[in-house]
Design a protein around this motif. Structure first.
Motif, mmCIF file in Angstrom:
data_model
loop_
_atom_site.group_PDB
_atom_site.id
_atom_site.type_symbol
_atom_site.label_atom_id
_atom_site.label_comp_id
_atom_site.label_asym_id
_atom_site.label_seq_id
_atom_site.Cartn_x
_atom_site.Cartn_y
_atom_site.Cartn_z
ATOM 1 N N TYR A 178 0.938 -1.167 -0.075
ATOM 2 C CA TYR A 178 0.053 -0.223 -0.035
ATOM 3 C C TYR A 178 0.734 1.212 0.003
ATOM 4 C CZ TYR A 178 1.244 0.956 4.806
ATOM 5 O OH TYR A 178 2.121 1.218 5.919
ATOM 6 N N VAL A 179 0.274 2.434 -0.380
ATOM 7 C CA VAL A 179 0.731 3.775 -0.086
ATOM 8 C C VAL A 179 -0.255 4.507 0.184
ATOM 9 C CG1 VAL A 179 2.922 3.970 -1.575
ATOM 10 C CG2 VAL A 179 0.694 4.039 -2.760
ATOM 11 N N ILE A 180 -0.177 5.577 1.209
ATOM 12 C CA ILE A 180 -0.988 6.609 1.655
ATOM 13 C C ILE A 180 -0.592 7.969 1.286
ATOM 14 C CG2 ILE A 180 -2.202 7.458 3.614
ATOM 15 C CD1 ILE A 180 -1.815 4.771 5.009
ATOM 16 N N HIS A 237 2.662 5.599 -9.031
ATOM 17 C CA HIS A 237 3.608 4.817 -9.934
ATOM 18 C C HIS A 237 5.150 4.913 -9.424
ATOM 19 C CE1 HIS A 237 0.639 5.506 -13.144
ATOM 20 N NE2 HIS A 237 0.965 4.487 -13.545
ATOM 21 N N LYS A 238 5.449 5.918 -8.659
ATOM 22 C CA LYS A 238 6.907 5.906 -8.019
ATOM 23 C C LYS A 238 6.992 5.787 -6.452
ATOM 24 C CE LYS A 238 8.722 7.127 -11.985
ATOM 25 N NZ LYS A 238 8.313 8.180 -12.893
ATOM 26 N N GLY A 239 5.920 5.937 -5.703
ATOM 27 C CA GLY A 239 5.815 5.738 -4.528
ATOM 28 C C GLY A 239 6.364 4.370 -3.737
ATOM 29 N N VAL A 240 6.961 4.558 -2.714
ATOM 30 C CA VAL A 240 7.460 3.282 -2.142
ATOM 31 C C VAL A 240 6.448 2.740 -1.145
ATOM 32 C CG1 VAL A 240 9.447 2.506 -0.398
ATOM 33 C CG2 VAL A 240 9.826 4.236 -2.187
ATOM 34 N N ASN A 241 6.256 1.354 -1.481
ATOM 35 C CA ASN A 241 5.330 0.538 -0.674
ATOM 36 C C ASN A 241 5.643 0.930 0.886
ATOM 37 O OD1 ASN A 241 3.838 -0.567 -2.681
ATOM 38 N ND2 ASN A 241 5.205 -2.490 -2.721
ATOM 39 N N HIS A 242 4.452 0.913 1.615
ATOM 40 C CA HIS A 242 4.341 1.089 2.998
ATOM 41 C C HIS A 242 4.804 2.580 3.644
ATOM 42 C CE1 HIS A 242 3.851 -3.413 4.139
ATOM 43 N NE2 HIS A 242 3.379 -2.960 2.906
ATOM 44 N N GLU A 243 4.795 3.415 2.464
ATOM 45 C CA GLU A 243 5.374 4.681 2.892
ATOM 46 C C GLU A 243 3.993 5.906 2.881
ATOM 47 O OE1 GLU A 243 8.173 6.385 3.595
ATOM 48 O OE2 GLU A 243 9.248 4.210 3.670
ATOM 49 N N ILE A 301 7.790 14.327 -0.596
ATOM 50 C CA ILE A 301 7.195 14.261 -2.011
ATOM 51 C C ILE A 301 8.279 14.996 -2.959
ATOM 52 C CG2 ILE A 301 5.329 15.613 -1.871
ATOM 53 C CD1 ILE A 301 3.750 13.734 -3.638
ATOM 54 N N ASN A 302 8.509 16.207 -2.466
ATOM 55 C CA ASN A 302 9.372 16.859 -3.348
ATOM 56 C C ASN A 302 10.560 16.468 -3.560
ATOM 57 O OD1 ASN A 302 11.542 19.529 -2.909
ATOM 58 N ND2 ASN A 302 9.945 19.912 -4.524
ATOM 59 N N LYS A 303 11.437 15.938 -2.450
ATOM 60 C CA LYS A 303 12.647 15.376 -2.548
ATOM 61 C C LYS A 303 12.759 14.122 -3.266
ATOM 62 C CE LYS A 303 15.167 15.062 1.405
ATOM 63 N NZ LYS A 303 15.149 14.324 2.079
#
Ligand code: NAD
Ligand code: TYD
Length: 348
Positions: A178-180, A237-243, A301-303
């Motif tokens: 998941y991502v939130i 598309h690019k977020g890391v799981n569990h973040e 999210i910016n970095k």
């Protein structure tokens, strides 16, 4: 072809996300599941409804059998979950409706996702779209970070906080990928005129009072809805799981200052003398449990994903007003019928 289920796609933010995904990813099929509550409106998606990679599913996320059946029939690879009851004032008058849709509905989706994919998680993702209101209220200084403890104050924010916890718990317990994201206040085209910006645009158009709660010194961090949709695309598309990713506009406004800017822009666009709309400002009884200040630290999210807002507040507000001015029929349709009952109960 990847199959992406977007819930709440007929609502304000959801419709912008559906449009972005349908147009940008012709190789993906987008399923928009929406119960079409008072806040859902298929008019918001007229320009994509004929596209080959788009399907509308009319249904309720709290109906377990129905949700299980569509997961079995369509085998969605991923979910972007936006469906919710979203208005704080309504949560104060009907908190149970918020618990049902926002908590139970999210759990029903998580369950269906878990049952369908078990441990075959390759390329699968459950993306839960949430709000900064879960963090509660800030004082005069400080920013919400991803590590800020949850401290919700309204039934709306408590129900969203609870749904965030369940998503995280399913990640820990069942290993669901998941991502939130937790975003600040959005404004823009197609927002239902119960929220501050479109409500006040509609009232100015109709020469009605502008009901500012309390002393008007409450602060929100405003983000243009298209910039939120772009952030959702990136996180998906690019977020890391569990973040978790905080999304905000780096754009704090006291309500009263925002309202004055809105009045000024409306006067200019309507060709009215400066100060005409400001005369409609009326201070009214405060909202119970009113959070003083929200402000997001969006540096993660910016970095990590290279996101930042593309539109200034003045530009975004101007575009928003222009849209409402040239879509009076949309506004008239959504403010007829039940809207009048809601408005009279809330403001009279
Ligand atoms: P919205 O109220 O405009 O739209 C919600 C949509 O969900 C509607 O189309 C409605 O018909 C649908 N829906 C409601 N209950 C449903 C159910 N039981 N089953 C299926 N569909 C249902 O909301 P919005 O402002 O677009 O917000 C979308 C999401 O983003 C929400 O989860 C909200 O918490 C979150 N969010 C909103 C903001 C904001 O400023 N609006 C900011 C941050 C996060
Ligand atoms: P709103 O758009 O309801 O978003 P949220 O409560 O989720 O932040 O309200 C934004 C701010 O505007 C909030 O401080 C409450 C205030 N407000 C008013 O002063 N009058 C109104 O009629 C509404 C709807 C909101």
């Amino acid at each position: 072809m990847k199959k992406i289920l977007i819930t709440g796609g007929a609502g304000f933010i959801g419709s912008h996300v559906v449009r972005l995904f349908v147009n940008k990813y012709p190789e993906c099929h987008i399923y928009n599941l929406d119960a079409l509550t008072y806040a859902g409106n298929l008019e918001n998606l007229k320009d994509v409804e004929y596209k080959k990679n788009y399907t509308f599913l009319h249904g309720d996320i709290t109906e377990e059998e129905y949700i299980k059946s569509i997961f079995t029939d369509y085998q969605f690879d991923s979910v972007i979950h936006l469906a919710a009851e979203s208005h704080v004032d309504r949560s104060i008058t009907d908190p149970l409706a918020f618990a049902k849709t926002n908590i139970l509905g999210t759990m029903v989706l998580l369950n269906a996702f878990k049952i369908l994919w078990q441990n075959k998680w390759d390329d699968k993702r459950f993306y839960h779209v949430s709000t900064d209101e879960v963090y509660g209220s800030l004082g005069a200084t400080g920013l919400f970070e991803e590590s800020t403890p949850y401290n919700p104050n309204s039934p709306y924010s408590a129900s969203k906080a609870s749904s965030d916890h369940f998503v995280r718990a399913y990640g820990e317990t069942y290993k669901i990928p998941y991502v939130i994201s937790n975003c600040s206040n959005n404004y823009g085209q197609h927002q239902f005129p119960e929220k501050l910006v479109p409500l006040f645009i509609n009232n100015i158009l109709n020469d009605k009072p502008l009901p500012v709660y309390g002393d008007g010194n409450y602060t929100r961090d405003w983000l243009y809805v298209l910039d939120h949709a772009i952030a959702i695309d990136l996180v998906f598309h690019k977020g890391v799981n569990h973040e978790t990713y905080n999304i905000g506009g780096f754009n704090e406004w006291k309500n009263i200052d925002l309202v004055k800017l809105l009045c000024e822009q409306m006067d200019n666009k309507l060709g009215r003398a400066n100060g005409t709309s400001e005369k409609l400002i009326t201070y009214v009884k405060d909202r119970p449990g009113h959070d003083l200040r929200y402000a997001i630290d969006a540096s993660k999210i910016n970095k990590d994903l290279g996101w930042s807002p593309t539109v200034t507040f003045e530009e975004g507000l101007s575009e928003t007003i222009d849209w409402y001015l040239s879509n009076e029929e949309w506004l008239n349709n959504v403010t007829s019928g039940n809207y009048q009952n809601y408005y009279n109960k809330q403001y009279n």
